[in-house]
Design a protein around this motif. Structure first.
Motif, PDB file in Angstrom:
ATOM      1  N   VAL A  97       0.840  -1.200   0.000  1.00 57.56           N
ATOM      2  CA  VAL A  97       0.000   0.000   0.000  1.00 57.56           C
ATOM      3  C   VAL A  97       0.879   1.255   0.000  1.00 57.56           C
ATOM      4  CG1 VAL A  97      -1.732   1.315   1.289  1.00 57.56           C
ATOM      5  CG2 VAL A  97      -1.906  -1.174   1.142  1.00 57.56           C
ATOM      6  N   LEU A 101       0.757   3.972  -2.972  1.00 64.89           N
ATOM      7  CA  LEU A 101       0.115   5.264  -2.739  1.00 64.89           C
ATOM      8  C   LEU A 101       1.047   6.354  -2.242  1.00 64.89           C
ATOM      9  CD1 LEU A 101      -3.192   4.050  -1.037  1.00 64.89           C
ATOM     10  CD2 LEU A 101      -2.789   4.587  -3.439  1.00 64.89           C
ATOM     11  N   VAL A 105       0.458   9.093   2.270  1.00 61.33           N
ATOM     12  CA  VAL A 105      -0.899   8.541   2.221  1.00 61.33           C
ATOM     13  C   VAL A 105      -0.993   7.289   3.091  1.00 61.33           C
ATOM     14  CG1 VAL A 105      -2.700   7.624   0.716  1.00 61.33           C
ATOM     15  CG2 VAL A 105      -1.248   9.491  -0.082  1.00 61.33           C
ATOM     16  N   ILE A 109      -3.603   6.827   6.229  1.00 59.74           N
ATOM     17  CA  ILE A 109      -4.565   5.727   6.240  1.00 59.74           C
ATOM     18  C   ILE A 109      -4.385   4.877   7.490  1.00 59.74           C
ATOM     19  CG2 ILE A 109      -5.202   3.556   5.106  1.00 59.74           C
ATOM     20  CD1 ILE A 109      -4.649   4.931   2.433  1.00 59.74           C
ATOM     21  N   ALA A 143      -7.705  -0.069   1.878  1.00 61.73           N
ATOM     22  CA  ALA A 143      -7.017   0.632   0.790  1.00 61.73           C
ATOM     23  C   ALA A 143      -6.777  -0.306  -0.388  1.00 61.73           C
ATOM     24  CB  ALA A 143      -5.695   1.198   1.294  1.00 61.73           C
ATOM     25  N   LEU A 147      -8.505   0.001  -4.174  1.00 58.03           N
ATOM     26  CA  LEU A 147      -7.717   0.019  -5.401  1.00 58.03           C
ATOM     27  C   LEU A 147      -8.149  -1.097  -6.345  1.00 58.03           C
ATOM     28  CD1 LEU A 147      -4.147   0.722  -3.954  1.00 58.03           C
ATOM     29  CD2 LEU A 147      -5.610   2.308  -5.223  1.00 58.03           C
ATOM     30  N   GLY A 191     -10.216   3.116   5.591  1.00 54.56           N
ATOM     31  CA  GLY A 191      -9.169   2.924   4.599  1.00 54.56           C
ATOM     32  C   GLY A 191      -9.696   3.014   3.183  1.00 54.56           C
ATOM     33  N   THR A 195      -8.687   6.105   0.575  1.00 53.52           N
ATOM     34  CA  THR A 195      -8.059   5.733  -0.699  1.00 53.52           C
ATOM     35  C   THR A 195      -8.888   6.225  -1.875  1.00 53.52           C
ATOM     36  OG1 THR A 195      -7.103   3.764   0.329  1.00 53.52           O
ATOM     37  CG2 THR A 195      -7.217   3.790  -2.074  1.00 53.52           C
ATOM     38  N   TYR A 196     -10.192   6.064  -1.784  1.00 51.29           N
ATOM     39  CA  TYR A 196     -11.076   6.532  -2.854  1.00 51.29           C
ATOM     40  C   TYR A 196     -10.957   8.046  -3.017  1.00 51.29           C
ATOM     41  CZ  TYR A 196     -15.182   6.868  -5.841  1.00 51.29           C
ATOM     42  OH  TYR A 196     -16.024   7.109  -6.904  1.00 51.29           O
ATOM     43  N   VAL A 199      -7.598   8.828  -4.756  1.00 55.06           N
ATOM     44  CA  VAL A 199      -7.555   8.487  -6.181  1.00 55.06           C
ATOM     45  C   VAL A 199      -8.434   9.426  -6.998  1.00 55.06           C
ATOM     46  CG1 VAL A 199      -8.128   6.690  -7.877  1.00 55.06           C
ATOM     47  CG2 VAL A 199      -6.987   6.075  -5.737  1.00 55.06           C
ATOM     48  N   TRP A 208      -1.376  15.665   1.715  1.00 56.92           N
ATOM     49  CA  TRP A 208      -1.129  14.369   2.362  1.00 56.92           C
ATOM     50  C   TRP A 208       0.132  14.408   3.211  1.00 56.92           C
ATOM     51  CZ3 TRP A 208      -4.859  10.963   2.726  1.00 56.92           C
ATOM     52  CH2 TRP A 208      -5.889  11.008   1.793  1.00 56.92           C
TER      53      TRP A 208
END
Length: 235
Positions: A97, A101, A105, A109, A143, A147, A191, A195-196, A199, A208
């Protein structure tokens, strides 16, 4: 003859930062600090209830009396060798992860997911001592799942994640009295959401980085505050 283009899966969104050659500096830092806390701090205080509380475990009555640092410090406390072994192996397998990322990030998370898991545990376990990095680790699972669902990992990865999460749900249901299922669920959802958001909308590296520094400082202060704060005499 038409040739079908082979899809190339891309999972890195930000270029590597100035962290040296280590692909997962934050992941290793969390792992090493957690192991240190277990081997040194918890060994000094003992691994019974009193020792776990002195080391920073979560206990709602103490949180209600102002010891909010336990929402973060509990992520570094583990109740047994098996407990920390399972969590740290899980953390190690999720270093991908951070590689996908970026370090800031990953830090955000991990810490925010752990904190949300702790907060959700308070109302459902008002008189229980709890500890562990499960909420934070499930944030990393979230996360990975986000993804995969966004199509940024191959379908095989998505299917494997769903299978692993399904097994964990079954284990949680079979051990409702001993496993913090709400921390798992809260960490997973947090998480996925972070992540969403990264992205789709929040791709600003400075945002971040600042958030990661705030989270890291809050975590460090929680551990220092824990060691400096005595327990009530009744304990």
């Amino acid at each position: 003859m038409m040739r079908r283009r082979r899809r190339v899966w891309r999972v890195r969104f930000l270029p590597p930062g100035p962290y040296g050659s280590d692909p997962a500096p934050a992941g290793w830092t969390f792992l090493l600090v957690t192991v240190f806390w277990y081997l040194v701090v918890e060994t000094v205080f003992g691994k019974e209830t009193f020792g776990l509380l002195r080391a920073g475990a979560l206990y709602p009555p103490l949180v209600e009396h102002g010891q909010w640092f336990r929402i973060l410090s509990t992520m570094f406390v583990h109740v047994s060798l098996w407990h920390i072994l399972v969590n740290m192996i899980s953390l190690w397998t999720l270093f991908v992860v951070e590689q996908a990322l970026s370090t800031p990030v990953f830090i955000a998370i991990y810490i925010i997911s752990g904190a949300v898991g702790s907060l959700l545990t308070l109302p459902i376990s008002p008189d229980q001592v709890s500890a562990g990095a499960s909420g934070a680790i499930f944030g990393l699972f979230g996360a990975m799942l986000a993804l995969a669902l966004l199509g940024l990992f191959p379908p095989a990865v998505r299917n494997q994640l769903l299978m692993v999460l399904g097994i964990n749900v079954v284990i949680d249901l079979m051990n409702l009295g001993t496993i913090g299922w709400m921390a798992h669920l809260g960490g997973l959802a947090t998480g996925m959401a972070l992540t969403y958001a990264f992205v789709k909308w929040l791709r600003n590296a400075r945002f971040w980085t600042v958030l990661a520094w705030i989270c890291s400082l809050a975590c460090g202060l929680s551990l220092v505050w824990d060691l400096a704060t005595p327990l009530p005499l009744s304990w």
